[in-house]
Design an enzyme around this catalytic site. Structure first.
Site, PDB file in Angstrom:
ATOM      1  N   ASN A  95       0.556  -1.658   0.058  1.00  0.00           N
ATOM      2  CA  ASN A  95      -0.152   0.425   0.026  1.00  0.00           C
ATOM      3  C   ASN A  95       0.969   0.796  -0.201  1.00  0.00           C
ATOM      4  O   ASN A  95       0.488   2.229  -0.697  1.00  0.00           O
ATOM      5  CB  ASN A  95      -1.216  -0.028   1.271  1.00  0.00           C
ATOM      6  CG  ASN A  95      -0.402  -0.163   2.243  1.00  0.00           C
ATOM      7  OD1 ASN A  95       0.835  -0.611   3.259  1.00  0.00           O
ATOM      8  ND2 ASN A  95      -1.115   0.316   3.357  1.00  0.00           N
ATOM      9  N   HIS A 134       9.387  -7.885  -0.511  1.00  0.00           N
ATOM     10  CA  HIS A 134       8.040  -6.594  -0.956  1.00  0.00           C
ATOM     11  C   HIS A 134       6.707  -7.498  -0.983  1.00  0.00           C
ATOM     12  O   HIS A 134       7.226  -8.526  -1.704  1.00  0.00           O
ATOM     13  CB  HIS A 134       8.667  -5.677  -1.693  1.00  0.00           C
ATOM     14  CG  HIS A 134       8.254  -4.034  -1.267  1.00  0.00           C
ATOM     15  ND1 HIS A 134       7.169  -4.133  -0.743  1.00  0.00           N
ATOM     16  CD2 HIS A 134       8.579  -3.282  -1.629  1.00  0.00           C
ATOM     17  CE1 HIS A 134       7.030  -2.673  -1.049  1.00  0.00           C
ATOM     18  NE2 HIS A 134       7.633  -1.542  -1.084  1.00  0.00           N
ATOM     19  N   ALA A 135       5.674  -7.164  -0.992  1.00  0.00           N
ATOM     20  CA  ALA A 135       4.450  -7.143  -1.544  1.00  0.00           C
ATOM     21  C   ALA A 135       4.553  -8.156  -3.274  1.00  0.00           C
ATOM     22  O   ALA A 135       5.433  -6.359  -4.145  1.00  0.00           O
ATOM     23  CB  ALA A 135       3.575  -6.442  -1.373  1.00  0.00           C
ATOM     24  N   GLY A 165       1.675  -5.921   7.178  1.00  0.00           N
ATOM     25  CA  GLY A 165       1.168  -6.726   7.106  1.00  0.00           C
ATOM     26  C   GLY A 165      -0.537  -6.818   7.641  1.00  0.00           C
ATOM     27  O   GLY A 165      -0.488  -6.367   9.022  1.00  0.00           O
ATOM     28  N   SER A 166      -0.875  -7.462   7.470  1.00  0.00           N
ATOM     29  CA  SER A 166      -1.281  -8.304   7.972  1.00  0.00           C
ATOM     30  C   SER A 166      -1.958  -9.053   8.984  1.00  0.00           C
ATOM     31  O   SER A 166      -0.623  -9.714   9.792  1.00  0.00           O
ATOM     32  CB  SER A 166      -2.678  -9.305   7.004  1.00  0.00           C
ATOM     33  OG  SER A 166      -1.900 -10.604   6.684  1.00  0.00           O
ATOM     34  N   GLU A 173       3.964  -4.463  12.187  1.00  0.00           N
ATOM     35  CA  GLU A 173       3.240  -2.931  12.088  1.00  0.00           C
ATOM     36  C   GLU A 173       1.873  -4.120  11.664  1.00  0.00           C
ATOM     37  O   GLU A 173       2.203  -4.203  10.066  1.00  0.00           O
ATOM     38  CB  GLU A 173       3.789  -1.605  11.277  1.00  0.00           C
ATOM     39  CG  GLU A 173       5.039  -1.850  11.812  1.00  0.00           C
ATOM     40  CD  GLU A 173       4.476  -0.403  12.769  1.00  0.00           C
ATOM     41  OE1 GLU A 173       3.615  -0.419  13.835  1.00  0.00           O
ATOM     42  OE2 GLU A 173       6.028  -0.011  13.357  1.00  0.00           O
ATOM     43  N   LEU A 174       0.914  -4.036  12.224  1.00  0.00           N
ATOM     44  CA  LEU A 174       0.011  -4.969  11.675  1.00  0.00           C
ATOM     45  C   LEU A 174      -1.684  -3.860  11.067  1.00  0.00           C
ATOM     46  O   LEU A 174      -1.247  -2.604  11.308  1.00  0.00           O
ATOM     47  CB  LEU A 174      -0.599  -6.025  12.391  1.00  0.00           C
ATOM     48  CG  LEU A 174       0.919  -6.794  12.659  1.00  0.00           C
ATOM     49  CD1 LEU A 174       0.416  -7.960  13.907  1.00  0.00           C
ATOM     50  CD2 LEU A 174       1.304  -7.267  11.636  1.00  0.00           C
ATOM     51  N   CYS A 220      -3.312   1.278   7.062  1.00  0.00           N
ATOM     52  CA  CYS A 220      -3.300   1.021   8.187  1.00  0.00           C
ATOM     53  C   CYS A 220      -3.908   1.750   8.822  1.00  0.00           C
ATOM     54  O   CYS A 220      -4.448   1.686   9.541  1.00  0.00           O
ATOM     55  CB  CYS A 220      -2.005   0.656   8.509  1.00  0.00           C
ATOM     56  SG  CYS A 220      -1.006   1.234   8.915  1.00  0.00           S
ATOM     57  N   GLU A 250     -11.033  -5.156   9.693  1.00  0.00           N
ATOM     58  CA  GLU A 250     -10.226  -4.194   8.895  1.00  0.00           C
ATOM     59  C   GLU A 250     -11.076  -4.087   8.155  1.00  0.00           C
ATOM     60  O   GLU A 250     -11.415  -5.101   6.680  1.00  0.00           O
ATOM     61  CB  GLU A 250      -8.836  -4.166   8.958  1.00  0.00           C
ATOM     62  CG  GLU A 250      -8.470  -2.919   7.958  1.00  0.00           C
ATOM     63  CD  GLU A 250      -6.772  -3.552   8.457  1.00  0.00           C
ATOM     64  OE1 GLU A 250      -6.780  -4.429   7.496  1.00  0.00           O
ATOM     65  OE2 GLU A 250      -6.377  -2.646   8.356  1.00  0.00           O
TER      66      GLU A 250
HETATM   67  P1  NAD Z   1      -0.749  -9.416   3.885  1.00  0.00           P
HETATM   68  O1  NAD Z   1       0.122  -9.641   5.039  1.00  0.00           O
HETATM   69  O2  NAD Z   1      -1.008 -10.013   2.934  1.00  0.00           O
HETATM   70  O3  NAD Z   1       1.261  -8.887   3.402  1.00  0.00           O
HETATM   71  C1  NAD Z   1       1.920  -8.019   3.341  1.00  0.00           C
HETATM   72  C2  NAD Z   1       3.320  -8.881   3.109  1.00  0.00           C
HETATM   73  O4  NAD Z   1       3.115 -10.076   3.588  1.00  0.00           O
HETATM   74  C3  NAD Z   1       3.189  -9.478   1.499  1.00  0.00           C
HETATM   75  O5  NAD Z   1       4.632  -8.686   1.014  1.00  0.00           O
HETATM   76  C4  NAD Z   1       3.147 -10.318   2.025  1.00  0.00           C
HETATM   77  O6  NAD Z   1       4.231 -11.543   0.737  1.00  0.00           O
HETATM   78  C5  NAD Z   1       4.259 -10.755   3.427  1.00  0.00           C
HETATM   79  N1  NAD Z   1       3.309 -12.293   3.787  1.00  0.00           N
HETATM   80  C6  NAD Z   1       2.580 -12.887   3.847  1.00  0.00           C
HETATM   81  N2  NAD Z   1       1.693 -13.662   4.838  1.00  0.00           N
HETATM   82  C7  NAD Z   1       3.728 -14.245   4.698  1.00  0.00           C
HETATM   83  C8  NAD Z   1       4.060 -15.550   5.221  1.00  0.00           C
HETATM   84  N3  NAD Z   1       3.404 -16.668   5.517  1.00  0.00           N
HETATM   85  N4  NAD Z   1       5.371 -15.696   5.291  1.00  0.00           N
HETATM   86  C9  NAD Z   1       5.870 -14.239   4.704  1.00  0.00           C
HETATM   87  N5  NAD Z   1       5.774 -13.295   4.135  1.00  0.00           N
HETATM   88  C10 NAD Z   1       4.268 -13.427   4.223  1.00  0.00           C
HETATM   89  O7  NAD Z   1      -1.139  -8.311   3.977  1.00  0.00           O
HETATM   90  P2  NAD Z   1      -1.411  -7.220   2.759  1.00  0.00           P
HETATM   91  O8  NAD Z   1      -3.136  -8.212   3.263  1.00  0.00           O
HETATM   92  O9  NAD Z   1      -0.925  -7.262   1.212  1.00  0.00           O
HETATM   93  O10 NAD Z   1      -2.021  -5.939   3.485  1.00  0.00           O
HETATM   94  C11 NAD Z   1      -2.870  -5.128   4.329  1.00  0.00           C
HETATM   95  C12 NAD Z   1      -2.361  -5.370   5.504  1.00  0.00           C
HETATM   96  O11 NAD Z   1      -1.790  -5.019   6.648  1.00  0.00           O
HETATM   97  C13 NAD Z   1      -3.291  -4.385   6.245  1.00  0.00           C
HETATM   98  O12 NAD Z   1      -4.033  -4.799   6.987  1.00  0.00           O
HETATM   99  C14 NAD Z   1      -3.364  -3.265   6.642  1.00  0.00           C
HETATM  100  O13 NAD Z   1      -3.417  -2.648   7.646  1.00  0.00           O
HETATM  101  C15 NAD Z   1      -1.899  -4.041   7.499  1.00  0.00           C
HETATM  102  N6  NAD Z   1      -0.642  -2.519   7.066  1.00  0.00           N
HETATM  103  C16 NAD Z   1      -0.210  -2.489   8.201  1.00  0.00           C
HETATM  104  C17 NAD Z   1       0.824  -1.384   8.459  1.00  0.00           C
HETATM  105  C18 NAD Z   1       0.675  -1.115  10.208  1.00  0.00           C
HETATM  106  O14 NAD Z   1       2.097  -0.226   9.821  1.00  0.00           O
HETATM  107  N7  NAD Z   1       0.517  -1.173  10.478  1.00  0.00           N
HETATM  108  C19 NAD Z   1       1.369  -0.150   7.078  1.00  0.00           C
HETATM  109  C20 NAD Z   1       0.072  -0.938   6.208  1.00  0.00           C
HETATM  110  C21 NAD Z   1      -0.179  -1.567   5.702  1.00  0.00           C
END
Ligand code: NAD
Length: 459
Positions: free
Chosen positions: A134, A158-159, A209-210, A231-232, A265, A362
């Protein structure tokens, strides 16, 4: 491995931008080795010397702002204006780190009985970052710049959606003078990522991420006793109290929900409005939401671009439909548009209540959840009832009262009073509860991945 390539797709046209072959385990191992090799020298460079390189990265980001912004908009559908602002924020993080890093990380003399002592903030080694799409630049910059300032090596996974942005950043850092290989980018699967966490040369893991992915990654790191920062996600609550300036609250809450196509987030997500203001807030909010211009993110008049992917759009739509089925009132939006591009209209759900996804979870897209509270106290209770705790906001004309509520009662990592904001380089950023732990930015962020080493000298 089921898929051979990482693929980036333009969310506006649904066309493939580029493909990147996954690295073999051996290739990924080489990226780690290169970072370790560069780290051996980097850790010995003075704080001022490292700060100079960080400042040069900031300058390079400004120089390449337009190119980087265009790439991010193409990869994830952000408004071009937001992409440009994002690069500015990254440059500001470099400025802050270069000017404050040497002082924050300097050795500190400490008083001890009968001896002299000091604390040194030694680098720990390679920090591995797993980041979401994002904010393709900011997410990667905020942890890497702090870790590099501290003298560490850094890796980035990265994603998939913004693979090109990760590679762009790696090249930009090196063009600015960062030693080759110190910041390495990995094109790997999640299974390979587990092996990276276990690798002996990896000394810390930071993930944004999530909460689902965060749990997995932290558990993996826990098995091998490695520190994590998480940071979720969140469903940040903005309280509109009895004495709020309603016009300001509506305007700010609209902007806070729609910012970055609603995929942040710390977007404002739940609006908890006291009975005194509820009907007027819902009406004015829905009017402003219904008028939002959706379209090409490169067009200056566009206020809402496409969502990042088909799957994110489908997930949001399911959450909206389920919330309505469970009693939420759909005031505007809520219909999946036809045609190209992963657009979702600005959507307002009112009368949101416990048991609905819009209340409990969320919503990661342009859908606002409005919740009625009896009074100010009830609004605070509802806000804190969430399993998340990243940010939040308070609208009240009584700033003293709002300060107290924020400091004593709001159970989150960040609170904005009479405003909406995302991040400031000098302020700690992070959450509590299911929003994670650890901090980025400010002195707190600079010290997350250092060895605070105590050294005591007899006599
Ligand atoms: P996601 O958790 O699916 O993915 C985020 C990253 O984690 C990606 O690079 C993905 O490939 C990686 N990932 C996922 N599962 C993994 C695993 N098992 N092993 C290794 N890597 C893995 O999240 P998303 O849906 O792409 O992003 C949105 C989420 O991120 C939302 O919940 C949002 O609130 C959160 N977010 C939090 C912040 C913060 O600073 N707190 C900032 C931005 C986004």
């Amino acid at each position: 491995m089921t898929q051979e390539h990482l693929t980036t797709i333009d969310p506006l046209t649904e066309e493939v931008i580029a493909t990147y072959p996954y690295m073999s385990d051996e290739e990924a191992g080489n990226v780690i080795e290169a970072s370790q090799k560069a780290f051996r020298d980097w850790r010995l460079r003075s704080l001022d010397d490292r700060a100079e390189v960080i400042a040069a990265i900031g300058a390079k980001l400004r120089e390449k702002k337009e190119e980087f912004a265009q790439l991010m908009t193409r990869e994830v559908g952000k408004l071009l204006k937001d992409s440009r602002d994002e690069v500015d924020l990254c440059a500001a993080i470099c400025d802050y780190t270069a000017s404050h890093g040497p002082e924050v990380l300097a050795d500190e003399e400490r008083e001890v009985d009968g001896a002299s002592a000091f604390v040194t903030h030694a680098p720990i080694g390679i920090v591995y970052g797993i980041q979401p799409w994002n904010f393709p630049a900011y997410q990667a910059v905020r942890y890497s710049i702090a870790s590099l300032m501290a003298g560490n090596g850094v890796l980035l996974k990265h994603a998939e959606n913004c693979t090109g942005s990760g590679a762009f950043l790696r090249d930009l850092y090196e063009e600015a003078g960062l030693p080759k290989g110190l910041f390495g980018v990995l094109f790997i699967t999640h299974d390979q990522s587990d092996a990276i966490i276990e690798h002996d040369l990896i000394r810390g893991v930071t993930m944004t991420g999530s909460d689902k992915a965060g749990r997995h990654i932290a558990a993996k790191a826990g098995e091998v006793v490695k520190k994590t920062v998480l940071e979720l996600g969140s469903n940040d609550a903005y309280l509109v109290l009895d004495d709020a300036d309603l016009d300001l609250a509506v305007k700010t809450c609209v902007a806070g929900r729609i910012y970055n196509n609603g995929q942040t987030c710390v977007n404002a997500k739940r609006f908890i409005v006291t009975e005194a203001n509820y009907d007027a807030f819902v009406k004015a909010y829905a009017e402003q939401f219904a008028a939002i211009e959706m379209g090409d993110p490169r067009d200056e008049n566009t206020q809402l671009g496409p969502m990042v992917s088909k799957s994110q759009r489908e997930k949001l739509h399911r959450q909206v439909e389920e919330s309505v089925a469970k009693g939420a009132r759909l005031v505007t939006g809520g219909e999946m548009p036809d045609g190209k591009g992963w657009f979702y209209p600005a959507t307002v759900l009112a009368d949101v209540a416990p048991g609905q996804p819009a209340y409990e979870d969320e919503l990661f897209g342009p859908a606002a959840s409005i919740i009625k509270a009896k009074d100010d106290e009830d609004a605070m209770r509802i806000a804190n009832g969430s399993r998340y705790g990243l940010g939040g906001g308070i609208f009240s004309k009584d700033v003293e009262k709002a300060r107290k509520l924020a400091a004593i009662h709001f159970d989150t990592g960040m609170v904005f009073i009479n405003s909406f904001d995302v991040a400031s380089p000098s302020l700690p950023f992070g959450g509590v509860k299911n929003s994670g732990y650890g901090r980025e930015h400010g002195p707190e962020g600079l010290k997350e991945f250092v060895n605070a080493k105590a050294i005591k000298i007899a006599g």
